[in-house]
Design a protein around this motif. Structure first.
Motif, PDB file in Angstrom:
ATOM      1  N   ALA A 131     -17.155  30.773   4.187  1.00 52.94           N
ATOM      2  CA  ALA A 131     -16.707  29.505   3.593  1.00 52.94           C
ATOM      3  C   ALA A 131     -15.333  29.583   2.960  1.00 52.94           C
ATOM      4  O   ALA A 131     -14.636  28.565   2.869  1.00 52.94           O
ATOM      5  N   MET A 132     -14.920  30.758   2.491  1.00 51.21           N
ATOM      6  CA  MET A 132     -13.717  30.850   1.665  1.00 51.21           C
ATOM      7  C   MET A 132     -12.478  30.204   2.293  1.00 51.21           C
ATOM      8  O   MET A 132     -11.802  29.405   1.628  1.00 51.21           O
ATOM      9  N   PRO A 133     -12.128  30.490   3.542  1.00 47.60           N
ATOM     10  CA  PRO A 133     -10.928  29.819   4.092  1.00 47.60           C
ATOM     11  C   PRO A 133     -11.090  28.307   4.201  1.00 47.60           C
ATOM     12  O   PRO A 133     -10.119  27.561   4.040  1.00 47.60           O
ATOM     13  N   ILE A 134     -12.316  27.843   4.433  1.00 47.09           N
ATOM     14  CA  ILE A 134     -12.573  26.400   4.524  1.00 47.09           C
ATOM     15  C   ILE A 134     -12.429  25.759   3.151  1.00 47.09           C
ATOM     16  O   ILE A 134     -11.829  24.681   3.008  1.00 47.09           O
ATOM     17  N   LEU A 135     -12.943  26.419   2.130  1.00 45.29           N
ATOM     18  CA  LEU A 135     -12.839  25.901   0.766  1.00 45.29           C
ATOM     19  C   LEU A 135     -11.387  25.897   0.294  1.00 45.29           C
ATOM     20  O   LEU A 135     -10.929  24.941  -0.335  1.00 45.29           O
ATOM     21  N   GLU A 136     -10.681  26.978   0.598  1.00 50.85           N
ATOM     22  CA  GLU A 136      -9.268  27.051   0.205  1.00 50.85           C
ATOM     23  C   GLU A 136      -8.462  25.942   0.876  1.00 50.85           C
ATOM     24  O   GLU A 136      -7.595  25.315   0.241  1.00 50.85           O
ATOM     25  N   ASP A 137      -8.732  25.679   2.132  1.00 50.14           N
ATOM     26  CA  ASP A 137      -8.019  24.623   2.851  1.00 50.14           C
ATOM     27  C   ASP A 137      -8.319  23.251   2.244  1.00 50.14           C
ATOM     28  O   ASP A 137      -7.425  22.415   2.083  1.00 50.14           O
ATOM     29  N   LEU A 138      -9.584  23.030   1.878  1.00 50.20           N
ATOM     30  CA  LEU A 138      -9.973  21.748   1.287  1.00 50.20           C
ATOM     31  C   LEU A 138      -9.305  21.559  -0.074  1.00 50.20           C
ATOM     32  O   LEU A 138      -8.847  20.456  -0.405  1.00 50.20           O
ATOM     33  N   ARG A 139      -9.228  22.623  -0.864  1.00 50.52           N
ATOM     34  CA  ARG A 139      -8.541  22.525  -2.161  1.00 50.52           C
ATOM     35  C   ARG A 139      -7.053  22.236  -1.965  1.00 50.52           C
ATOM     36  O   ARG A 139      -6.475  21.406  -2.682  1.00 50.52           O
ATOM     37  N   ARG A 140      -6.438  22.896  -0.988  1.00 43.80           N
ATOM     38  CA  ARG A 140      -5.014  22.686  -0.735  1.00 43.80           C
ATOM     39  C   ARG A 140      -4.738  21.250  -0.289  1.00 43.80           C
ATOM     40  O   ARG A 140      -3.765  20.623  -0.726  1.00 43.80           O
ATOM     41  N   ARG A 141      -5.608  20.708   0.545  1.00 45.60           N
ATOM     42  CA  ARG A 141      -5.385  19.371   1.088  1.00 45.60           C
ATOM     43  C   ARG A 141      -5.646  18.272   0.071  1.00 45.60           C
ATOM     44  O   ARG A 141      -5.033  17.210   0.119  1.00 45.60           O
ATOM     45  N   THR A 142      -6.569  18.510  -0.858  1.00 46.83           N
ATOM     46  CA  THR A 142      -6.955  17.448  -1.790  1.00 46.83           C
ATOM     47  C   THR A 142      -6.371  17.624  -3.188  1.00 46.83           C
ATOM     48  O   THR A 142      -6.187  16.642  -3.917  1.00 46.83           O
ATOM     49  N   GLY A 143      -6.150  18.869  -3.598  1.00 46.83           N
ATOM     50  CA  GLY A 143      -5.720  19.128  -4.972  1.00 46.83           C
ATOM     51  C   GLY A 143      -6.857  19.045  -5.966  1.00 46.83           C
ATOM     52  O   GLY A 143      -6.629  19.044  -7.181  1.00 46.83           O
ATOM     53  N   PHE A 144      -8.121  18.993  -5.470  1.00 45.45           N
ATOM     54  CA  PHE A 144      -9.282  18.884  -6.345  1.00 45.45           C
ATOM     55  C   PHE A 144     -10.005  20.229  -6.464  1.00 45.45           C
ATOM     56  O   PHE A 144      -9.784  21.140  -5.668  1.00 45.45           O
ATOM     57  N   THR A 145     -10.885  20.331  -7.461  1.00 38.15           N
ATOM     58  CA  THR A 145     -11.757  21.487  -7.599  1.00 38.15           C
ATOM     59  C   THR A 145     -12.813  21.447  -6.500  1.00 38.15           C
ATOM     60  O   THR A 145     -13.391  20.395  -6.220  1.00 38.15           O
ATOM     61  N   ILE A 146     -13.092  22.604  -5.893  1.00 38.25           N
ATOM     62  CA  ILE A 146     -14.005  22.680  -4.761  1.00 38.25           C
ATOM     63  C   ILE A 146     -15.164  23.618  -5.091  1.00 38.25           C
ATOM     64  O   ILE A 146     -14.966  24.686  -5.676  1.00 38.25           O
ATOM     65  N   HIS A 147     -16.362  23.209  -4.681  1.00 31.95           N
ATOM     66  CA  HIS A 147     -17.566  24.007  -4.923  1.00 31.95           C
ATOM     67  C   HIS A 147     -18.276  24.339  -3.616  1.00 31.95           C
ATOM     68  O   HIS A 147     -18.282  23.525  -2.678  1.00 31.95           O
ATOM     69  N   LEU A 148     -18.920  25.509  -3.601  1.00 31.48           N
ATOM     70  CA  LEU A 148     -19.927  25.843  -2.592  1.00 31.48           C
ATOM     71  C   LEU A 148     -21.217  26.108  -3.338  1.00 31.48           C
ATOM     72  O   LEU A 148     -21.245  26.923  -4.265  1.00 31.48           O
ATOM     73  N   ALA A 149     -22.288  25.407  -2.958  1.00 37.48           N
ATOM     74  CA  ALA A 149     -23.561  25.538  -3.657  1.00 37.48           C
ATOM     75  C   ALA A 149     -24.682  25.849  -2.675  1.00 37.48           C
ATOM     76  O   ALA A 149     -24.629  25.449  -1.504  1.00 37.48           O
ATOM     77  N   VAL A 150     -25.698  26.564  -3.159  1.00 43.01           N
ATOM     78  CA  VAL A 150     -26.897  26.845  -2.365  1.00 43.01           C
ATOM     79  C   VAL A 150     -28.118  26.464  -3.194  1.00 43.01           C
ATOM     80  O   VAL A 150     -28.056  26.449  -4.425  1.00 43.01           O
ATOM     81  N   PRO A 151     -29.247  26.145  -2.542  1.00 42.09           N
ATOM     82  CA  PRO A 151     -30.440  25.755  -3.293  1.00 42.09           C
ATOM     83  C   PRO A 151     -31.182  26.949  -3.853  1.00 42.09           C
ATOM     84  O   PRO A 151     -31.166  28.043  -3.274  1.00 42.09           O
ATOM     85  N   GLU A 152     -31.825  26.724  -4.982  1.00 41.59           N
ATOM     86  CA  GLU A 152     -32.702  27.727  -5.588  1.00 41.59           C
ATOM     87  C   GLU A 152     -33.885  26.980  -6.177  1.00 41.59           C
ATOM     88  O   GLU A 152     -33.826  26.470  -7.285  1.00 41.59           O
ATOM     89  N   ARG A 153     -34.931  26.818  -5.342  1.00 37.43           N
ATOM     90  CA  ARG A 153     -36.106  26.007  -5.698  1.00 37.43           C
ATOM     91  C   ARG A 153     -35.677  24.576  -6.027  1.00 37.43           C
ATOM     92  O   ARG A 153     -35.147  23.894  -5.166  1.00 37.43           O
TER      93      ARG A 153
END
Length: 261
Positions: free
Chosen positions: A99-121
């Motif tokens: 995910a890291m290159p995808i997240l970095e690209d999204l942050r660069r394009r938007t200028g917003f804070t970006i999250h990756l989340a996974v479920p835990e119950r």
């Protein structure tokens, strides 16, 4: 001489006793989800065991660094070894690495804070948080584990993962702000809307002034295993979520292909 039936029975009892101790220790660690510190009486009551057993469990966890005792109060807190193992798990996560290159690209394009989340119950855990430089540092104070119904990522996952949705229904809907989902009818209606739009929105439901948009990362059968979200001020995103919604959907789709669930 071949082992007797009695020998086998003794070994079986030893294994079962050991397994029960392991389960009890794991249940004890889970108690720290809801409390920053615990006393022996707290642990005994929550696990339904005697105080002497609770004390032995806590002492064992302290010996291995999973818990520490405050010498002033006598109460116990999580030890740094738990954090160390959690960081190892996150660092070695395949989905985070992809995910890291995808997240970095999204942050660069938007200028917003970006999250990756996974479920835990019934909750979601942020396994990555990329802050936009100089913006919205309030997010630093937001927990890395939150109930799924409060967050855009949690809603995005729950809408496409029935097990997460049901776990949240059973756990209830504690609010964090006046805008938070507070009952099952509203929760189910929101999930229907997420499935229709393809992305989820959190409009000041975790923190006043903060809005987020998230899309699920799904496997080939359509079950969500993660979510990507972007976060900005409510003024920046409210009433104009469609464009960022399309961006997170595209990023989540790209990640799903990269991970190849």
């Amino acid at each position: 001489m071949a082992p007797s039936n009695a020998d086998h029975e003794d070994k079986r009892r030893t294994v079962e006793g050991g397994l029960k101790s392991v389960v009890a220790a794991l249940d004890l660690l889970d108690c720290f989800r809801e409390a920053e510190s615990l006393g022996v009486t707290d642990v005994a009551r929550q696990l339904g065991i005697g105080k002497s057993s609770a004390h032995r469990l806590l002492t064992s966890l302290c010996d291995r660094g999973y818990a520490v005792q405050d010498p002033r109060t006598g109460r116990y807190q999580l030890g740094l070894h738990v954090y160390e193992l959690g960081q190892l798990a996150i660092g070695r996560s395949q989905i985070r690495q992809r995910a890291m290159p995808i997240l970095e690209d999204l942050r660069r394009r938007t200028g917003f804070t970006i999250h990756l989340a996974v479920p835990e119950r019934a909750n979601i855990i942020y396994v990555e948080r990329l802050h936009a430089p100089g913006r919205f540092r309030q997010m630093a104070n937001v927990n890395y584990c939150l109930p799924a119904h409060l967050t855009s990522s949690g809603k995005a996952i729950a809408a496409f993962n029935p097990r997460v949705a049901q776990a949240r229904r059973l756990a209830g809907f504690p609010p964090m702000t006046t805008a938070s989902i507070h009952d099952v009818a509203l929760f189910d209606a929101v999930l229907d809307d997420v499935r229709r739009r393809g992305f989820a929105v959190n409009d000041e439901e975790v923190m006043t002034g903060m809005t987020a948009v998230a899309a699920p990362v799904c496997d080939r059968s359509g079950v969500a295993h993660a979510a990507i979200s972007l976060v900005a001020t409510a003024d920046e995103l409210r009433d104009r979520v469609d464009s960022p919604g399309r961006l997170v959907v595209a990023a989540a789709t790209k990640l799903a292909r990269a991970v190849n669930f």
